[in-house]
Structures are given as structure tokens and as C-alpha cells.
Write a protein that holds these residues in place. Structure first.
Motif, PDB file in Angstrom:
ATOM      1  N   THR A 251      32.141  37.728  37.554  1.00  0.00           N
ATOM      2  CA  THR A 251      31.748  37.631  38.169  1.00  0.00           C
ATOM      3  C   THR A 251      30.868  38.146  39.179  1.00  0.00           C
ATOM      4  O   THR A 251      30.774  40.209  38.718  1.00  0.00           O
ATOM      5  CB  THR A 251      32.512  37.109  39.537  1.00  0.00           C
ATOM      6  N   GLU A 252      29.846  38.191  39.902  1.00  0.00           N
ATOM      7  CA  GLU A 252      29.896  39.252  41.119  1.00  0.00           C
ATOM      8  C   GLU A 252      30.275  39.631  41.506  1.00  0.00           C
ATOM      9  O   GLU A 252      31.382  39.093  41.561  1.00  0.00           O
ATOM     10  CB  GLU A 252      28.368  38.170  41.575  1.00  0.00           C
ATOM     11  N   GLU A 253      29.620  41.115  42.325  1.00  0.00           N
ATOM     12  CA  GLU A 253      30.338  41.776  42.952  1.00  0.00           C
ATOM     13  C   GLU A 253      31.567  40.746  44.443  1.00  0.00           C
ATOM     14  O   GLU A 253      31.102  39.651  45.432  1.00  0.00           O
ATOM     15  CB  GLU A 253      30.206  42.746  44.001  1.00  0.00           C
ATOM     16  N   LEU A 254      33.513  41.426  44.078  1.00  0.00           N
ATOM     17  CA  LEU A 254      34.353  40.146  45.504  1.00  0.00           C
ATOM     18  C   LEU A 254      33.865  41.043  46.228  1.00  0.00           C
ATOM     19  O   LEU A 254      34.405  42.193  46.697  1.00  0.00           O
ATOM     20  CB  LEU A 254      35.438  39.787  44.149  1.00  0.00           C
ATOM     21  N   PRO A 255      34.601  39.495  47.314  1.00  0.00           N
ATOM     22  CA  PRO A 255      35.179  40.027  48.430  1.00  0.00           C
ATOM     23  C   PRO A 255      36.077  41.285  48.647  1.00  0.00           C
ATOM     24  O   PRO A 255      37.431  41.250  47.931  1.00  0.00           O
ATOM     25  CB  PRO A 255      35.507  39.258  49.257  1.00  0.00           C
TER      26      PRO A 255
ATOM     27  N   ALA B  79      42.153  43.807  38.219  1.00  0.00           N
ATOM     28  CA  ALA B  79      40.726  43.423  39.047  1.00  0.00           C
ATOM     29  C   ALA B  79      40.064  44.555  39.116  1.00  0.00           C
ATOM     30  O   ALA B  79      40.545  46.140  39.637  1.00  0.00           O
ATOM     31  CB  ALA B  79      41.631  42.455  40.523  1.00  0.00           C
ATOM     32  N   SER B  80      38.670  44.297  39.572  1.00  0.00           N
ATOM     33  CA  SER B  80      37.874  45.177  40.211  1.00  0.00           C
ATOM     34  C   SER B  80      36.787  43.943  40.167  1.00  0.00           C
ATOM     35  O   SER B  80      37.140  43.273  40.654  1.00  0.00           O
ATOM     36  CB  SER B  80      37.158  45.930  38.555  1.00  0.00           C
ATOM     37  N   PRO B  81      35.669  44.455  41.274  1.00  0.00           N
ATOM     38  CA  PRO B  81      34.652  44.037  41.698  1.00  0.00           C
ATOM     39  C   PRO B  81      34.193  43.151  41.220  1.00  0.00           C
ATOM     40  O   PRO B  81      33.950  41.859  41.562  1.00  0.00           O
ATOM     41  CB  PRO B  81      33.993  45.752  42.419  1.00  0.00           C
ATOM     42  N   ARG B  82      34.287  43.031  39.655  1.00  0.00           N
ATOM     43  CA  ARG B  82      33.712  42.285  39.356  1.00  0.00           C
ATOM     44  C   ARG B  82      34.063  41.807  38.180  1.00  0.00           C
ATOM     45  O   ARG B  82      33.494  41.376  37.399  1.00  0.00           O
ATOM     46  CB  ARG B  82      32.305  42.534  38.273  1.00  0.00           C
TER      47      ARG B  82
END
Length: 688
Positions: free
Chosen positions: A12-16, A49-52
Motif C-alpha cells: 500500500t501507500e504509507e499506512l497511518p 508490518a511496515s509503513p507500506r
């Protein structure tokens, strides 16, 4: 059957950042539930999990479901055939629905009767046909308050999604979610990686991403940050001012953490360190450095998501960012000190606490009056408590607190010191909010405790007094936290304060503003109800808490002493027998409607066991009365345990419900005396 690792990743794009961990865990739980529901066995399941990205890896997952036999029970034989032995419409309809005739059905015989039975051989499905729905369902269940659309798509997710991978061993499982087809394409680091690369095997996921400058293992990434922070702090001769919430957020912001050290002008240290720390941590996600003696150093650490070839540029950029924020804090501090806290009292009249309960000035006046009364009960300085109560909300009107709300209280302390207020008053302005959270420290002095209690009680009584009781998980005024704070302050400081008295004093200060006629009882019951979760967290048995609750002691310190005494008593060998005897006595008294003590006439005793129990009761009551008066419930219950033999002998040899009414009433009076003695501490008949 074949078993392989399964890798599921959504790129994804940067997640919250504040939601990343909860999203990842929820995704893992959804996949796990789906596999269990589909009866697909596996060895282990891990989330990454990572920001993307959100990812789940399943080890030793079977390639398909087991074949199984499904039994479908039909109508009872009596309802399946008529008197002539022909199938009924119910039986024929059931048979058709299962693709058989009634004649093909088997019979199921149990001790409750006989039924038609169909056994179907169900062939297990391969994971290829099951996984897409499992993943889609897991994504739909994610806690996403505001989904978004992107591009021309109609699908929605928390952030735009670009890649989707379901890899079983080295094979891609076809399927799609969010209009994205499953493929071996994985995205690396946005700047250091190759953009996209091809994953060759599910077991290579972590290593492949690490080669692309992404640490997908959340826990490992967090640990790296912790270690880098500690190393950088040691190099500077300081320690990191951190907290787990900040660590979690920063871990969710980076894929390749690189800790760097920066500095700011020492002149900013003239501002109270709490304001500077808040600015660095909350606004910029920086980690302040403290000296060994706890003083703020003009240095801070930050976590970059890139490993720059010229780190000085990255450091310089962050120093430029923090400088105006610190300058703002200094400006607010210098401006605020031009007015005293006392001069801000009138401005509190412009801010409503609650429309039915008045302004913050009204609340401050009530807190001041109540804090003074509580201080007098505690034997501490009344004048200082009243002064601290009066000024306790004035820092809310300062520029610093308006800009940085989290420093309320602590800035009041600093401004009070600048104004020349007594140190006890200044400290109380900071500690009025303690304990702020579970495990937080308590107010350190009597004045602080008096103000903290007054503030919390004023909120509890006021909100209950206008009928706005908390419902379910809705508690906008944080009344549960306030109640637990009241209990902790009183119990842990061993204060001889009575909730009934405190709540009554608080209610009086509202004048005619309270409309709820049951305010006092409801507030006291609400506060006492917090004892159960409070003690359950400490490992105290529920029945021990219930036994004390039955007495409704309204002095929290006394409640705590009873809990300690009953808990200790329960561990004694005689406790079980005495609890059972109390339960038996309680039932006898209830059935006979005995609710008050009758006079015991020793001349009516017919058996030695009656005389022995009466004599033992007299001796024990003389022994335990001073213990009970002193609140030494543990020793009192230990002393009462010697009654076990006399009680057992009484019930073994004496018939309470004698034919002679006078003798029966005399024996019931004896039992009431026994019951009353134990009830001085708790209702031990409730112990299991």
C-alpha cells in the motif's frame, strides 16, 4: 499431504502509523479465523508490518482440506412414513434435497428415537479455491474508520493498495482483492530499494525484503530502534527520554531505521524541560536526551527512514525544523510569566466546565473549598490546599497550555514558582491530575492529595448530579479513571477518609445545581465498584472481593484492610469449613426471617454443645473486639477460626428447629450472634 509456507502481503501507500500495529494484528486474526473455519491445519502464523505493507506468514499449511463424511439427519421415522409404511412428503422432500431417495437413506438410532440419515462424502477443497475469500473477508473486518477510494477504482481501503501476493511455497495462488491480482511482485524501500522485485519463495520474504532495505518484522525493527537509540545516547553521555507509545509510532513510520543525533541552542533550556520534551516528542517524533541526573541536554535523537550518504544534511534539516518550534515554546513561556496565575482567575469565568455546572471558575471555587476540608481531615495545611485548589485550573488560560495541552499542570507548577507561591501549592498544581493512568505515581504530599481528591470528586459528583452517568464504554468525563484515582490515593496513602462524607461535602458545594436525588449513593457505589477490577488485576479472588463488598465499607482504606484480611483467611485450613458453616447459618436465619439479634437465655440451653459455642463466642468476641476496632481484620479472622470445632459440634449434635418455640428462638439468637461476629469483617459465607 503437501505442507508449505504461505505468504500473504498487501502492498500500500504509507499506512497511518498509529493504526499500523492494530491493523496488522487484526489482519492476522482474520486470516487465522478463516483458516480455522476452513479446517486448514497449519503449524504457526505470524504477522509482519511496515509503513507500506501488511503481511501474514503461515508455516506448514496443508495444501487442501481433508475429505470428510457429513451426516445429515432427516425426519424421525414416525414422521417419515405414514400408517401404510409409505414415505411422507416431508421425508421425500428431505431426500430430494440431498440427491437421494427415501429408500437410499440410512437409519440413525439413539436412546431418544430413530431418524432417517444421509451420509455424504465431501471432498476437501484445495487452498487455491479457498484463500482468496479468506483474505478478502479478513480485509473487510479490519478496523478502518474512514476508507478511501483512489484513481478510477470503486474499491475502498484505508490507503491506496498497489500489490497483492499470495505465495504458497514457490507458487503464486491466483485470486484478487481490491481489484489487484495476486502476483510475485513485492515493493522494496521507496528510495533505497529497486522499486519492485520478484519473490521466489514464501520462506524468503524477510530476507528478500531486507536486501531491499525493508525490515518487515515489526518487533525486530522496533528492537533495532531501541538498540540504536541506546548506543547513540551512550555516545552522548546521556539517556533517552522515551515512552513505548512514541517507540511504536516511530517503528510504524520507518522501514529502514537509522538513528541520528542533532542539537539545539542551549538558550532554549531556560524553558521548562517538560514543554521542550513535549514539543520534540509529540510534534516532531524526536527522542530528547537527558543527562544522568535527569536534566535535559541540548541534544536529541531522531529516526530517519533513509541511510543518507551525507548525514549532516539530514541532521541539519531536522535542526532547522525543531528551532522554530522551540522558539514558540520560549515565546509562550516568556509571555505567560508577565501575568500571575492569580490574575488569570477572572478569565476562568469565560470557559464552561459544563453548562449545568458552571464555569471553570465555579469549579475552581468548589475544588478550593473541598480541598481545604479534605486537608483538615488529613491533618495537612488547610490554607495551602485551598490556595492550590483555587489556582489549579489557571494555567489552562496560558499561551503555553493552549498550544501544548499535554503540559497542563506542570506549567502551572512552574508559573506558580515564578509567582512566589508556596512550594506545596506549586507542586499541587502539577500533581492534581495524578494518577493520570494505570500504574502512574500518586501525589507526593498532603496538599497535592487533597487537591487531587477534590478535583476528581467534584467531577464525579457534578456529572452524576445532573444524571449523566457513564454508559457502556462511553465515559466522556473519564469518571472511571477519576474513581480509581480516588481509591488509589486514599488506599495507598492509608487515609482515614469516608467516601460518604467526602461525597456529601462535595454535593453541598454545588448548591441547587444537582438534580439527581440519588447522587451520593450512586457516586459512592460507582467508586466502590472500581475495587473489583482494581483488585482482580492484583490477583485477588472474586469471591474475596464479593465477601467484602457485601458489607459496603465506605472507607476505602478500611475496604482494603478487609480485603487483605479475608484473602489471608481464605488460605487457612479452617476457612472452607467456616465459610460453609456461615452459609448454613445465613440460610437458616433467612428462612426464619431473623434479621436482628434476639436475647440469648443461657437457662434454655439443653445440650453441652450449645453452652460450649456460647462460651467460645463470648471469649472470642472479647479477644477480637479491639482488633476489629483497630481495623486489624486479618488477626481478628485468625482468632475467630478457633470457633470451628465448637460450630461443627453444634451442628452435629443440636437441632436448631426444636419443637419448643422458646428453645428454637434461643438457638436462632445464638446463630445470629455467631453470624454477626463474622460479619464485622465480611460475609465469608460467599467464599468458595
Amino acid at each position: 499431504m503437501r505442507k508449505e509456507s504461505l505468504l500473504i502481503e498487501l502492498g500500500t501507500e504509507e499506512l497511518p502509523p498509529k493504526a499500523l500495529k492494530s491493523l496488522a494484528i487484526a489482519f492476522k486474526d482474520g486470516i487465522q479465523d478463516g483458516l480455522h473455519d476452513a479446517e486448514l491445519s497449519f503449524e504457526d502464523l505470524t504477522w509482519y508490518a511496515s509503513p507500506r505493507r501488511l503481511a501474514v506468514k503461515v508455516t506448514q499449511l496443508v495444501s487442501r482440506q481433508e475429505d470428510k463424511v457429513v451426516e445429515k439427519r432427516g425426519p424421525a421415522i414416525a414422521a417419515a412414513f405414514d400408517d401404510s409404511g409409505n414415505p411422507t412428503k416431508a421425508a421425500e422432500g428431505w431426500a430430494r434435497s440431498n440427491g437421494i431417495t427415501v429408500a437410499d437413506a440410512e437409519r440413525l438410532t439413539t436412546d431418544k428415537g430413530e431418524w432417517l440419515l444421509f451420509k455424504a462424502n465431501v471432498e476437501g477443497q484445495p487452498i487455491e479455491s479457498l484463500l482468496p475469500d479468506i483474505v478478502a473477508t479478513a480485509l473487510k473486518k479490519l478496523p478502518i474508520p474512514k476508507p478511501m477510494r483512489w484513481g478510477a477504482k470503486t474499491t475502498q481501503f484505508i490507503r491506496p493498495a498497489h500489490t497483492f501476493t499470495m505465495m504458497y511455497g514457490n507458487e503464486i495462488i491466483s485470486g484478487s482483492v481490491l481489484d489487484i491480482n495476486s502476483a510475485a511482485t513485492i515493493r522494496g524501500h521507496r528510495f533505497h530499494g529497486d522499486g519492485e522485485f520478484t519473490l521466489t519463495h514464501a520462506d524468503d520474504y524477510l530476507q528478500s525484503l531486507e536486501s531491499q532495505f525493508v525490515i518487515a518484522d515489526y518487533a525486530a525493527r522496533k528492537q533495532q530502534i531501541i538498540e540504536q537509540l541506546a548506543k547513540a545516547a551512550e555516545a552522548e553521555g546521556g539517556v533517552v527520554e522515551t515512552d513505548n507509545e512514541l517507540l511504536e509510532e516511530v517503528t510504524s513510520l520507518v522501514e529502514w531505521p537509522v538513528v541520528l543525533t542533532a542539537s539545539f541552542d542551549e538558550d532554549f533550556l531556560e524553558v521548562p524541560k517538560e514543554a521542550l520534551i513535549y514539543t520534540m516528542k509529540d510534534d516532531q517524533k524526536y527522542f530528547p536526551l537527558l543527562s544522568k541526573d535527569g536534566e535535559l541536554m541540548p541534544r536529541f535523537l531522531f529516526v530517519s527512514n533513509i541511510d543518507s550518504k551525507d548525514k549532516s544534511q539530514v541532521i541539519s534539516g531536522n535542526e532547522k525544523v525543531i528551532r522554530p518550534r522551540l522558539a514558540d515554546a520560549r515565546f509562550f513561556f516568556e509571555t505567560d510569566r508577565k501575568e500571575t496565575l492569580e490574575s488569570r482567575l477572572s478569565s476562568l469565568e469565560t470557559v464552561l466546565f459544563q453548562k449545568q455546572l458552571g464555569t471553570l471558575k465555579d469549579k475552581s471555587d468548589r475544588i478550593s473549598a473541598l480541598a481545604g476540608q479534605i486537608a483538615e481531615l488529613m491533618g495537612t495545611n488547610t490554607a495551602e490546599a485551598k490556595r492550590a485548589g483555587l489556582l489549579c485550573k489557571t494555567d489552562l488560560m496560558t499561551n503555553m497550555v493552549m498550544e501544548f495541552p499535554d503540559v497542563q499542570g506542570v506549567m502551572g507548577m512552574h508559573y506558580a514558582r515564578h509567582d512566589g507561591e508556596p512550594e506545596a501549592v506549586a507542586t499541587a498544581l502539577d500533581e492534581q491530575y495524578k494518577p493520570r493512568f494505570a500504574g502512574d505515581s500518586l501525589p507526593s504530599a498532603g496538599t497535592s492529595s487533597a487537591v487531587a481528591l477534590a478535583d476528581k470528586l467534584d467531577t464525579l459528583v457534578g456529572i452524576f448530579g445532573i444524571g449523566q452517568l457513564p454508559k457502556g464504554d462511553k465515559d466522556p468525563f473519564a469518571l472511571r479513571r477519576a474513581a480509581i484515582g480516588v481509591l488509589r490515593i486514599i488506599v495507598e496513602n492509608k487515609l482515614e477518609l469516608d467516601l460518604l462524607d467526602l461525597v456529601s461535602r462535595s454535593a453541598t458545594l454545588f448548591g441547587g445545581k444537582l438534580t439527581n436525588q440519588d447522587t451520593s449513593d450512586q457516586v459512592v457505589d460507582f467508586i466502590l465498584a472500581r475495587f473489583r477490577p482494581f483488585y482482580q488485576e492484583k490477583g485477588i479472588d472474586v469471591d474475596v472481593i464479593q465477601a467484602v463488598e457485601a458489607k459496603r465499607p465506605t472507607k476505602p482504606a478500611d475496604f482494603a484492610a478487609r480485603i487483605e484480611g479475608v484473602s489471608s483467611f481464605k488460605s487457612m485450613e479452617s476457612a472452607s469449613a467456616l465459610a460453609a458453616a456461615n452459609k448454613r447459618v445465613a440460610n437458616i436465619l433467612q428462612k426464619n426471617g431473623i434479621s436482628e439479634a434476639g436475647k440469648i437465655d443461657t437457662a434454655l440451653f439443653e445440650q453441652d454443645e450449645e453452652r460450649q459455642l456460647f462460651s467460645a463466642l463470648e471469649d472470642v468476641e472479647k479477644t477480637v473486639r479491639p482488633m476489629l476496632d483497630a481495623g486489624n481484620y486479618e488477626e481478628a479472622l485468625k482468632a475467630m477460626s478457633c470457633l470451628r470445632d465448637s460450630i461443627d459440634a453444634f451442628f452435629d449434635n443440636v437441632m436448631v428447629m426444636a419443637n419448643d418455640d422458646a428453645i428454637k428462638k434461643n438457638r436462632l439468637a445464638l446463630l445470629f450472634t455467631l453470624r454477626r461476629l463474622f460479619l464485622h469483617t465480611a460475609d465469608i459465607s460467599l467464599l468458595n
